[in-house]
Design an enzyme around this catalytic site. Sequence first.
Site, PDB file in Angstrom:
ATOM      1  N   TYR A 153       0.842  -1.212   0.000  1.00  0.00           N
ATOM      2  CA  TYR A 153       0.000   0.000   0.000  1.00  0.00           C
ATOM      3  C   TYR A 153       0.874   1.258   0.000  1.00  0.00           C
ATOM      4  O   TYR A 153       0.662   2.186  -0.772  1.00  0.00           O
ATOM      5  CB  TYR A 153      -0.898  -0.053   1.241  1.00  0.00           C
ATOM      6  CG  TYR A 153      -1.738   1.162   1.515  1.00  0.00           C
ATOM      7  CD1 TYR A 153      -3.020   1.271   0.986  1.00  0.00           C
ATOM      8  CD2 TYR A 153      -1.284   2.188   2.342  1.00  0.00           C
ATOM      9  CE1 TYR A 153      -3.824   2.379   1.270  1.00  0.00           C
ATOM     10  CE2 TYR A 153      -2.065   3.287   2.631  1.00  0.00           C
ATOM     11  CZ  TYR A 153      -3.337   3.378   2.095  1.00  0.00           C
ATOM     12  OH  TYR A 153      -4.125   4.475   2.379  1.00  0.00           O
ATOM     13  N   LYS A 157       1.066   4.078  -2.854  1.00  0.00           N
ATOM     14  CA  LYS A 157       0.742   5.488  -2.558  1.00  0.00           C
ATOM     15  C   LYS A 157       1.912   6.404  -2.912  1.00  0.00           C
ATOM     16  O   LYS A 157       1.712   7.559  -3.291  1.00  0.00           O
ATOM     17  CB  LYS A 157       0.341   5.647  -1.100  1.00  0.00           C
ATOM     18  CG  LYS A 157      -1.007   4.991  -0.743  1.00  0.00           C
ATOM     19  CD  LYS A 157      -2.150   5.590  -1.539  1.00  0.00           C
ATOM     20  CE  LYS A 157      -3.513   5.126  -1.048  1.00  0.00           C
ATOM     21  NZ  LYS A 157      -4.622   5.649  -1.861  1.00  0.00           N
TER      22      LYS A 157
END
Length: 247
Positions: A153, A157
Amino acid sequence: MSERLAGKVALVTGAAQGIGKAIAERLAADGATVIISDVNTDGGKAAAEAIGGKAVAVGADVSDPEAVTALFEEIAKHGGIDILVNNASIVPFIAWDDVDLAHWQKIISVNLTGTFLVTRAATDQMRANGKAGRVISISSNTFFAGTPNMAAYVAAKGGVIGLTRALATELGQHNITVNAVTPGLIESDGVKDSPHNNAFEFVEMLQAVKGKGQPAHIADVVAFLASDDARWITGQTLNVDAGMVRH
Ligand SMILES: NC(=O)c1ccc[n+]([C@@H]2O[C@H](COP(=O)([O-])OP(=O)(O)OC[C@H]3O[C@@H](n4cnc5c(N)ncnc54)[C@H](O)[C@@H]3O)[C@@H](O)[C@H]2O)c1
């Protein structure tokens, strides 16, 4: 609230719940026609009905190229996109020792490739219609904090921030601004149902301004970036976390 987005067509991905839903509500309150898109089709419909007025639900998985093409065919019927908010994302809680290739590929395909696919289609449609556009992508302050249990993640990002910086340079000549927002921990529907819900006390200790982050804290900043007031801001990452991290 104002009518500062009157006449604008905004797409918010992942807007059936949480931060995306709050952004959709806020952009609609500012006068935009809001397309609420989510892989959760029923949730998207319910969110659009709750907003009422000019909100429209169109189901789509952002990681599916055909679904994204169909989504933009629908948006064209409303006059074409002016404002894109890339919000759809999977928010995992998984220790590094459990991260395998399947998990990595799933997170990258939704959180980074999904952002690419939707941004590709949106910026094509903006330019075809000669519109000054806004692209706002929801990244995360975990990129700055190096938060554990979220390796894929955090990598995705960071990719969103890189894409933001590069596209701002290429699209400025078309009057399209491209910015990212990095929320801190926010009490969204997804967080409430996850182990992240146990982190509020620790995160609040690190915040300069105390309290529990709410979806509206992010929605208000996105509405500003979507507005004409932000016309001179591009390629930036605006950190919205009550002063937890500095970058
Ligand atoms: N809540 C937080 O603490 C926090 C912090 C930093 C960043 N963010 C970011 O904010 C955004 C919203 O987070 P949230 O907490 O509201 O999440 P959430 O889990 O409450 O909502 C996410 C929404 O995205 C949808 N979605 C998931 N995969 C999709 C796909 N493939 N295609 C279309 N829709 C899809 C889900 O159905 C859901 O409605 C995300 O980008 C997240 O990474 C959240």
